[in-house]
Motif scaffolding. Structure first.
Motif, PDB file in Angstrom:
ATOM      1  N   LEU A   1      56.937  26.190  37.502  1.00 39.95           N
ATOM      2  CA  LEU A   1      55.953  26.622  36.516  1.00 39.95           C
ATOM      3  C   LEU A   1      54.683  25.768  36.559  1.00 39.95           C
ATOM      4  CD1 LEU A   1      58.205  27.430  33.444  1.00 39.95           C
ATOM      5  CD2 LEU A   1      57.212  28.992  35.082  1.00 39.95           C
ATOM      6  N   ARG A   2      54.804  24.518  36.966  1.00 36.33           N
ATOM      7  CA  ARG A   2      53.652  23.608  37.088  1.00 36.33           C
ATOM      8  C   ARG A   2      52.815  23.563  35.824  1.00 36.33           C
ATOM      9  NH1 ARG A   2      52.489  25.744  43.009  1.00 36.33           N
ATOM     10  NH2 ARG A   2      54.093  24.563  44.075  1.00 36.33           N
ATOM     11  N   GLY A   3      53.468  23.400  34.688  1.00 34.72           N
ATOM     12  CA  GLY A   3      52.760  23.249  33.418  1.00 34.72           C
ATOM     13  C   GLY A   3      52.489  24.536  32.683  1.00 34.72           C
ATOM     14  N   ALA A   4      52.794  25.666  33.267  1.00 32.86           N
ATOM     15  CA  ALA A   4      52.573  26.955  32.596  1.00 32.86           C
ATOM     16  C   ALA A   4      53.710  27.223  31.606  1.00 32.86           C
ATOM     17  CB  ALA A   4      52.507  28.078  33.628  1.00 32.86           C
ATOM     18  N   ILE A   5      53.425  28.059  30.643  1.00 30.80           N
ATOM     19  CA  ILE A   5      54.404  28.416  29.615  1.00 30.80           C
ATOM     20  C   ILE A   5      55.042  29.745  29.987  1.00 30.80           C
ATOM     21  CG2 ILE A   5      54.718  28.974  27.173  1.00 30.80           C
ATOM     22  CD1 ILE A   5      52.191  27.272  26.652  1.00 30.80           C
ATOM     23  N   LEU A   6      56.366  29.765  30.051  1.00 28.69           N
ATOM     24  CA  LEU A   6      57.101  30.994  30.385  1.00 28.69           C
ATOM     25  C   LEU A   6      57.054  31.959  29.200  1.00 28.69           C
ATOM     26  CD1 LEU A   6      59.020  32.505  32.336  1.00 28.69           C
ATOM     27  CD2 LEU A   6      60.894  31.367  31.160  1.00 28.69           C
ATOM     28  N   LEU A   7      56.588  33.188  29.463  1.00 32.16           N
ATOM     29  CA  LEU A   7      56.540  34.210  28.422  1.00 32.16           C
ATOM     30  C   LEU A   7      57.683  35.208  28.557  1.00 32.16           C
ATOM     31  CD1 LEU A   7      52.710  34.989  28.424  1.00 32.16           C
ATOM     32  CD2 LEU A   7      53.963  33.458  26.899  1.00 32.16           C
ATOM     33  N   GLU A   8      58.017  35.564  29.806  1.00 35.08           N
ATOM     34  CA  GLU A   8      59.046  36.585  30.041  1.00 35.08           C
ATOM     35  C   GLU A   8      59.629  36.415  31.427  1.00 35.08           C
ATOM     36  OE1 GLU A   8      61.355  39.848  28.896  1.00 35.08           O
ATOM     37  OE2 GLU A   8      59.817  38.901  27.672  1.00 35.08           O
ATOM     38  N   ARG A   9      60.927  36.639  31.569  1.00 44.07           N
ATOM     39  CA  ARG A   9      61.606  36.628  32.861  1.00 44.07           C
ATOM     40  C   ARG A   9      62.190  38.025  33.074  1.00 44.07           C
ATOM     41  NH1 ARG A   9      64.482  32.065  32.746  1.00 44.07           N
ATOM     42  NH2 ARG A   9      63.179  31.052  34.271  1.00 44.07           N
ATOM     43  N   CYS A  10      61.862  38.637  34.208  1.00 43.81           N
ATOM     44  CA  CYS A  10      62.337  39.988  34.521  1.00 43.81           C
ATOM     45  C   CYS A  10      63.261  39.936  35.717  1.00 43.81           C
ATOM     46  CB  CYS A  10      61.146  40.887  34.829  1.00 43.81           C
ATOM     47  SG  CYS A  10      59.975  41.002  33.461  1.00 43.81           S
ATOM     48  N   LEU A  11      64.499  40.323  35.498  1.00 45.18           N
ATOM     49  CA  LEU A  11      65.519  40.310  36.540  1.00 45.18           C
ATOM     50  C   LEU A  11      65.580  41.659  37.232  1.00 45.18           C
ATOM     51  CD1 LEU A  11      68.287  38.527  34.462  1.00 45.18           C
ATOM     52  CD2 LEU A  11      66.742  37.493  36.117  1.00 45.18           C
ATOM     53  N   PRO A  12      65.970  41.676  38.534  1.00 45.39           N
ATOM     54  CA  PRO A  12      66.054  42.962  39.261  1.00 45.39           C
ATOM     55  C   PRO A  12      67.196  43.817  38.764  1.00 45.39           C
ATOM     56  CG  PRO A  12      66.677  41.115  40.692  1.00 45.39           C
ATOM     57  CD  PRO A  12      66.247  40.557  39.378  1.00 45.39           C
TER      58      PRO A  12
ATOM     59  N   HIS B   1      60.945  38.124  38.743  1.00 42.46           N
ATOM     60  CA  HIS B   1      59.536  37.830  38.497  1.00 42.46           C
ATOM     61  C   HIS B   1      59.398  37.289  37.077  1.00 42.46           C
ATOM     62  CE1 HIS B   1      58.770  39.982  42.167  1.00 42.46           C
ATOM     63  NE2 HIS B   1      57.475  39.701  42.078  1.00 42.46           N
ATOM     64  N   ILE B   2      58.386  36.456  36.880  1.00 37.28           N
ATOM     65  CA  ILE B   2      58.138  35.883  35.563  1.00 37.28           C
ATOM     66  C   ILE B   2      56.691  36.120  35.160  1.00 37.28           C
ATOM     67  CG2 ILE B   2      59.947  34.125  35.702  1.00 37.28           C
ATOM     68  CD1 ILE B   2      57.865  32.091  36.532  1.00 37.28           C
ATOM     69  N   VAL B   3      56.469  36.135  33.854  1.00 33.45           N
ATOM     70  CA  VAL B   3      55.132  36.218  33.290  1.00 33.45           C
ATOM     71  C   VAL B   3      54.891  34.882  32.605  1.00 33.45           C
ATOM     72  CG1 VAL B   3      53.601  37.453  31.715  1.00 33.45           C
ATOM     73  CG2 VAL B   3      55.395  38.700  32.935  1.00 33.45           C
ATOM     74  N   VAL B   4      53.819  34.194  33.005  1.00 33.89           N
ATOM     75  CA  VAL B   4      53.522  32.865  32.471  1.00 33.89           C
ATOM     76  C   VAL B   4      52.102  32.825  31.935  1.00 33.89           C
ATOM     77  CG1 VAL B   4      55.133  31.693  34.026  1.00 33.89           C
ATOM     78  CG2 VAL B   4      52.769  31.975  34.712  1.00 33.89           C
ATOM     79  N   GLN B   5      51.880  31.859  31.038  1.00 33.18           N
ATOM     80  CA  GLN B   5      50.533  31.607  30.544  1.00 33.18           C
ATOM     81  C   GLN B   5      50.091  30.265  31.100  1.00 33.18           C
ATOM     82  OE1 GLN B   5      50.053  31.644  26.319  1.00 33.18           O
ATOM     83  NE2 GLN B   5      47.842  31.584  26.449  1.00 33.18           N
ATOM     84  N   ALA B   6      49.011  30.275  31.872  1.00 25.74           N
ATOM     85  CA  ALA B   6      48.498  29.062  32.506  1.00 25.74           C
ATOM     86  C   ALA B   6      47.720  28.228  31.488  1.00 25.74           C
ATOM     87  CB  ALA B   6      47.616  29.431  33.687  1.00 25.74           C
ATOM     88  N   ALA B   7      47.298  27.060  31.913  1.00 26.43           N
ATOM     89  CA  ALA B   7      46.646  26.089  31.034  1.00 26.43           C
ATOM     90  C   ALA B   7      45.385  26.643  30.363  1.00 26.43           C
ATOM     91  CB  ALA B   7      46.309  24.831  31.817  1.00 26.43           C
ATOM     92  N   ARG B   8      44.611  27.425  31.065  1.00 30.93           N
ATOM     93  CA  ARG B   8      43.370  27.961  30.497  1.00 30.93           C
ATOM     94  C   ARG B   8      43.568  29.262  29.726  1.00 30.93           C
ATOM     95  NH1 ARG B   8      38.599  26.780  34.848  1.00 30.93           N
ATOM     96  NH2 ARG B   8      38.866  24.524  34.894  1.00 30.93           N
TER      97      ARG B   8
END
Length: 51
Positions: free
Chosen positions: A40-51, A22-29
């Motif tokens: 990601l479709r333009g979102a900024i990756l903040l964190e990637r969580c591996l199982p 799972h990833i945590v992203v920040q969208a355009a708004r």
């Protein structure tokens, strides 16, 4: 920023429970979203969580 930390913890729980990355992203708004790893479709990756 406290909200972002809570969402990262939630993403870690989901990754462990479901066995999927799972990833945590920040969208355009500025919204911060937890999602399964994918485009990601333009979102900024903040964190990637591996199982």
């Amino acid at each position: 920023m406290n909200n972002a930390v809570q969402l990262i913890k939630r993403a870690q729980q989901l990754a462990t429970y479901r066995g999927e990355t799972h990833i945590v992203v920040q969208a355009a708004r500025g919204q911060i979203i937890v999602m399964r790893e994918g485009k990601l479709r333009g979102a900024i990756l903040l964190e990637r969580c591996l199982p």
